[in-house]
Design an enzyme around this catalytic site. Structure first.
Site, PDB file in Angstrom:
ATOM      1  N   GLY A 119     -74.068  22.507  11.952  1.00 23.63           N
ATOM      2  CA  GLY A 119     -72.891  22.295  12.810  1.00 23.63           C
ATOM      3  C   GLY A 119     -73.276  21.979  14.248  1.00 23.63           C
ATOM      4  O   GLY A 119     -74.454  21.797  14.572  1.00 23.63           O
TER       5      GLY A 119
ATOM      6  N   ASN B  29     -72.774  24.297   4.150  1.00 24.48           N
ATOM      7  CA  ASN B  29     -72.068  23.605   3.064  1.00 24.48           C
ATOM      8  C   ASN B  29     -71.452  22.289   3.562  1.00 24.48           C
ATOM      9  O   ASN B  29     -70.730  21.631   2.829  1.00 24.48           O
ATOM     10  CB  ASN B  29     -70.995  24.506   2.433  1.00 24.48           C
ATOM     11  CG  ASN B  29     -69.802  24.726   3.345  1.00 24.48           C
ATOM     12  OD1 ASN B  29     -69.848  24.378   4.528  1.00 24.48           O
ATOM     13  ND2 ASN B  29     -68.734  25.282   2.812  1.00 24.48           N
TER      14      ASN B  29
ATOM     15  N   ASP C 226     -73.024  27.543   0.095  1.00 21.46           N
ATOM     16  CA  ASP C 226     -71.828  28.150   0.669  1.00 21.46           C
ATOM     17  C   ASP C 226     -72.116  29.630   0.919  1.00 21.46           C
ATOM     18  O   ASP C 226     -72.493  30.354  -0.014  1.00 21.46           O
ATOM     19  CB  ASP C 226     -70.666  27.983  -0.326  1.00 21.46           C
ATOM     20  CG  ASP C 226     -69.342  28.322   0.306  1.00 21.46           C
ATOM     21  OD1 ASP C 226     -69.237  29.400   0.928  1.00 21.46           O
ATOM     22  OD2 ASP C 226     -68.411  27.501   0.194  1.00 21.46           O
TER      23      ASP C 226
ATOM     24  N   ILE D  82     -77.252  34.606  -1.851  1.00 25.16           N
ATOM     25  CA  ILE D  82     -78.475  33.792  -1.880  1.00 25.16           C
ATOM     26  C   ILE D  82     -79.640  34.725  -1.544  1.00 25.16           C
ATOM     27  O   ILE D  82     -79.471  35.684  -0.794  1.00 25.16           O
ATOM     28  CB  ILE D  82     -78.390  32.595  -0.897  1.00 25.16           C
ATOM     29  CG1 ILE D  82     -79.628  31.708  -1.017  1.00 25.16           C
ATOM     30  CG2 ILE D  82     -78.164  33.049   0.538  1.00 25.16           C
ATOM     31  CD1 ILE D  82     -79.492  30.355  -0.319  1.00 25.16           C
TER      32      ILE D  82
ATOM     33  N   THR E 110     -65.026  33.151   4.178  1.00 19.45           N
ATOM     34  CA  THR E 110     -66.279  32.741   4.815  1.00 19.45           C
ATOM     35  C   THR E 110     -66.717  33.794   5.828  1.00 19.45           C
ATOM     36  O   THR E 110     -67.883  34.186   5.867  1.00 19.45           O
ATOM     37  CB  THR E 110     -66.105  31.364   5.498  1.00 19.45           C
ATOM     38  OG1 THR E 110     -65.830  30.410   4.476  1.00 19.45           O
ATOM     39  CG2 THR E 110     -67.346  30.943   6.263  1.00 19.45           C
TER      40      THR E 110
ATOM     41  N   TYR F 229     -58.765  33.199  11.105  1.00 17.88           N
ATOM     42  CA  TYR F 229     -59.999  33.088  11.897  1.00 17.88           C
ATOM     43  C   TYR F 229     -60.200  34.352  12.737  1.00 17.88           C
ATOM     44  O   TYR F 229     -61.259  34.985  12.670  1.00 17.88           O
ATOM     45  CB  TYR F 229     -59.892  31.855  12.786  1.00 17.88           C
ATOM     46  CG  TYR F 229     -61.111  31.563  13.635  1.00 17.88           C
ATOM     47  CD1 TYR F 229     -62.274  31.052  13.072  1.00 17.88           C
ATOM     48  CD2 TYR F 229     -61.095  31.785  15.012  1.00 17.88           C
ATOM     49  CE1 TYR F 229     -63.393  30.758  13.851  1.00 17.88           C
ATOM     50  CE2 TYR F 229     -62.200  31.496  15.804  1.00 17.88           C
ATOM     51  CZ  TYR F 229     -63.340  30.976  15.222  1.00 17.88           C
ATOM     52  OH  TYR F 229     -64.442  30.694  16.010  1.00 17.88           O
TER      53      TYR F 229
ATOM     54  N   TYR G 229     -72.603  48.396   9.069  1.00 14.93           N
ATOM     55  CA  TYR G 229     -73.973  48.286   8.533  1.00 14.93           C
ATOM     56  C   TYR G 229     -74.969  48.880   9.531  1.00 14.93           C
ATOM     57  O   TYR G 229     -75.959  49.494   9.144  1.00 14.93           O
ATOM     58  CB  TYR G 229     -74.338  46.814   8.257  1.00 14.93           C
ATOM     59  CG  TYR G 229     -74.017  46.353   6.847  1.00 14.93           C
ATOM     60  CD1 TYR G 229     -72.707  46.059   6.466  1.00 14.93           C
ATOM     61  CD2 TYR G 229     -75.025  46.213   5.888  1.00 14.93           C
ATOM     62  CE1 TYR G 229     -72.413  45.637   5.183  1.00 14.93           C
ATOM     63  CE2 TYR G 229     -74.734  45.784   4.603  1.00 14.93           C
ATOM     64  CZ  TYR G 229     -73.434  45.499   4.257  1.00 14.93           C
ATOM     65  OH  TYR G 229     -73.146  45.085   2.979  1.00 14.93           O
TER      66      TYR G 229
HETATM   67  P1  NAD Z   1     -68.981  23.749  13.611  1.00 14.12           P
HETATM   68  O1  NAD Z   1     -67.747  23.580  12.801  1.00 14.12           O
HETATM   69  O2  NAD Z   1     -69.653  22.553  14.159  1.00 14.12           O
HETATM   70  O3  NAD Z   1     -70.070  24.590  12.828  1.00 14.12           O
HETATM   71  C1  NAD Z   1     -69.786  25.469  11.770  1.00 14.12           C
HETATM   72  C2  NAD Z   1     -70.745  25.153  10.642  1.00 14.12           C
HETATM   73  O4  NAD Z   1     -70.521  26.091   9.571  1.00 14.12           O
HETATM   74  C3  NAD Z   1     -70.539  23.754  10.057  1.00 14.12           C
HETATM   75  O5  NAD Z   1     -71.782  23.104   9.912  1.00 14.12           O
HETATM   76  C4  NAD Z   1     -69.881  24.029   8.708  1.00 14.12           C
HETATM   77  O6  NAD Z   1     -70.134  23.016   7.763  1.00 14.12           O
HETATM   78  C5  NAD Z   1     -70.492  25.355   8.340  1.00 14.12           C
HETATM   79  N1  NAD Z   1     -69.722  26.140   7.372  1.00 14.12           N
HETATM   80  C6  NAD Z   1     -68.374  26.371   7.368  1.00 14.12           C
HETATM   81  N2  NAD Z   1     -68.044  27.118   6.308  1.00 14.12           N
HETATM   82  C7  NAD Z   1     -69.198  27.370   5.630  1.00 14.12           C
HETATM   83  C8  NAD Z   1     -69.506  28.093   4.439  1.00 14.12           C
HETATM   84  N3  NAD Z   1     -68.554  28.706   3.728  1.00 14.12           N
HETATM   85  N4  NAD Z   1     -70.796  28.115   4.022  1.00 14.12           N
HETATM   86  C9  NAD Z   1     -71.776  27.495   4.716  1.00 14.12           C
HETATM   87  N5  NAD Z   1     -71.533  26.795   5.858  1.00 14.12           N
HETATM   88  C10 NAD Z   1     -70.267  26.745   6.298  1.00 14.12           C
HETATM   89  O7  NAD Z   1     -68.585  24.742  14.822  1.00 14.12           O
HETATM   90  P2  NAD Z   1     -69.449  25.353  16.009  1.00 14.12           P
HETATM   91  O8  NAD Z   1     -68.696  25.142  17.253  1.00 14.12           O
HETATM   92  O9  NAD Z   1     -70.848  24.908  15.922  1.00 14.12           O
HETATM   93  O10 NAD Z   1     -69.330  26.910  15.672  1.00 14.12           O
HETATM   94  C11 NAD Z   1     -70.419  27.655  15.163  1.00 14.12           C
HETATM   95  C12 NAD Z   1     -70.045  29.133  15.129  1.00 14.12           C
HETATM   96  O11 NAD Z   1     -69.746  29.583  16.454  1.00 14.12           O
HETATM   97  C13 NAD Z   1     -68.816  29.442  14.271  1.00 14.12           C
HETATM   98  O12 NAD Z   1     -69.034  30.655  13.590  1.00 14.12           O
HETATM   99  C14 NAD Z   1     -67.710  29.604  15.290  1.00 14.12           C
HETATM  100  O13 NAD Z   1     -66.709  30.478  14.833  1.00 14.12           O
HETATM  101  C15 NAD Z   1     -68.469  30.191  16.472  1.00 14.12           C
HETATM  102  N6  NAD Z   1     -67.766  29.894  17.737  1.00 14.12           N
HETATM  103  C16 NAD Z   1     -67.832  28.667  18.305  1.00 14.12           C
HETATM  104  C17 NAD Z   1     -67.135  28.422  19.479  1.00 14.12           C
HETATM  105  C18 NAD Z   1     -67.196  27.102  20.184  1.00 14.12           C
HETATM  106  O14 NAD Z   1     -66.493  26.942  21.193  1.00 14.12           O
HETATM  107  N7  NAD Z   1     -67.963  26.132  19.782  1.00 14.12           N
HETATM  108  C19 NAD Z   1     -66.354  29.442  20.056  1.00 14.12           C
HETATM  109  C20 NAD Z   1     -66.301  30.675  19.422  1.00 14.12           C
HETATM  110  C21 NAD Z   1     -67.027  30.900  18.266  1.00 14.12           C
END
Ligand code: NAD
Ligand code: UDP
Length: 324
Positions: free
Chosen positions: A14, A36, A60, A65, A94, A147, A161
């Site tokens: 991501g 995924n 996923d 795993i 998730t 979320y 944990y």
């Molecule tokens: P993003 O959507 O680019 O990245 C999330 C990644 O998780 C993606 O690659 C997606 O394909 C993968 N994913 C989703 N569901 C999955 C599953 N069931 N199994 C395996 N992979 C899965 O978003 P991001 O901005 O890079 O966010 C990354 C993390 O940081 C997330 O957990 C998000 O909640 C957290 N976050 C981000 C922000 C932000 O502003 N960018 C703010 C708060 C929290």
């Protein structure tokens, strides 16, 4: 010299995960990226695929795993409202089942595990700015709850944990982070505004644009992650990582117009349900325990992000869901 570790990054393909993988691979660690590809694509990590210390697994996180690792960064979760609301039950699974699977792995391997939590645990906050001690104001039955409550439950699991199994955990609450490699169709405000500005489309402000957010550039966030993961076991968090510079959404739109030089017009659309009115991190704890401070102001980070968006071919990206 840093000892080489085996590090798992879930959600590693991501926006944030791919930058984190890049940084860890660059430091010489043995990195496993698990994803995924729900909201990302392989292209984000294609440049790492031939490296001997990088491995990509399509998996996923809601499914168990078996891997052997020293550290886990748990980022797997759709992050943009349009995507986490596309299949809210899956989003909750998730966060919750994903956390349970990763915590189980950490327990078996005695690995240190960091949870990518969020400012959304504060909901629509009545306390401003938000310190980690604030317990939040989340609507548990609203459309954002899959979320927000999923991430809150994950924090609970991490703490339990830790208390029950002495697991070595870290919790980071991320505030709105942006930068190059954001998915152009992820529906978040920075990517929407830049994509719209560069294509000359109207810029869509939801509500009257007076709601605020505090925007952190991705390099600052990744630095905060690394410091938290490798910091003292006396400080497990939760810790806010975000840039306290607070802007209205209208100000962000105006800055995007100025920096892109677009002739796009602002248009106003209905505010989504439970959209937080104000958001700004109190970063006292991050400064004190991690000696961390954001270094990149919005104007500079936005300019870098716009430059990256100018260089991509939008046709290479598919919208992850119809909800953007
Ligand atoms: P993003 O959507 O680019 O990245 C999330 C990644 O998780 C993606 O690659 C997606 O394909 C993968 N994913 C989703 N569901 C999955 C599953 N069931 N199994 C395996 N992979 C899965 O978003 P991001 O901005 O890079 O966010 C990354 C993390 O940081 C997330 O957990 C998000 O909640 C957290 N976050 C981000 C922000 C932000 O502003 N960018 C703010 C708060 C929290
Ligand atoms: N927003 C907007 N126009 C858009 C996308 C988002 O005005 O095209 C607003 C949204 O309503 C919210 C803010 O920008 O008030 C941040 O939205 P985003 O989805 O980026 O993140 P979050 O609400 O999760 O902080």
């Amino acid at each position: 010299m840093t000892a080489i570790k085996r590090i798992l990054v879930t959600g590693g393909a991501g926006f944030l995960g791919s930058h984190l993988c890049e940084r860890l691979v660059g430091e010489g660690h043995d990195v496993i990226c698990l994803d995924n590809f729900f909201t990302s694509q392989k292209a984000n990590v294609a440049h790492l695929l031939d490296l001997p210390n990088f491995e990509l697994i399509r998996h996923d996180v809601t499914m168990p795993i078996w891997l052997e690792v020293d550290q886990i960064y748990n980022l797997a979760c759709p992050a943009a409202p349009g995507h986490y609301q596309f299949n809210p039950i899956k989003t909750m699974k998730t966060s919750v089942s994903g956390a349970i699977n990763m915590l189980g792995m950490a327990r078996r391997c005695r690995a240190r595990i960091l949870q990518a939590s969020t400012s959304e645990v504060y909901g629509d906050p009545e306390v401003h700015p938000q310190p980690e001690s604030y317990r939040g104001s989340v609507n548990p039955i609203g459309t954002r709850a899959c979320y927000d409550e999923g991430k809150r439950a994950a924090e609970t699991l991490f703490m339990d944990y830790h208390r029950m199994n002495k697991l070595d955990i870290r919790i980071v609450r991320i505030f709105n982070t942006y930068g190059p490699r954001m998915h152009p169709f992820d529906g978040r405000v920075v990517s929407n505004f830049i994509r719209q500005a560069l294509s000359g489309e109207d810029i869509t402000i939801y509500g009257d644009g007076t709601q605020t957010r505090s925007f952190c550039y991705r390099d600052d966030l990744i630095e905060g992650f690394i410091r938290m993961m490798n910091g003292s076991s006396d400080f497990i968090g939760p810790v806010n990582i975000g840039n306290p510079g607070e802007f209205t959404i209208r100000e962000l739109a105006e800055l995007t117009i100025e920096l892109t030089g677009t002739s796009s017009k602002l248009i106003y659309e209905p505010l989504p349900a439970d959209d937080p009115t104000r958001r700004q991190p109190d970063i006292t704890l991050a400064k004190k325990h991690l000696d961390w401070n954001p270094t990149i102001p919005l104007r500079e980070g936005l300019a870098k992000t716009i430059e990256w968006f100018r260089g991509i071919d939008i046709d290479d990206y598919r919208p992850p869901t119809p909800n953007f």
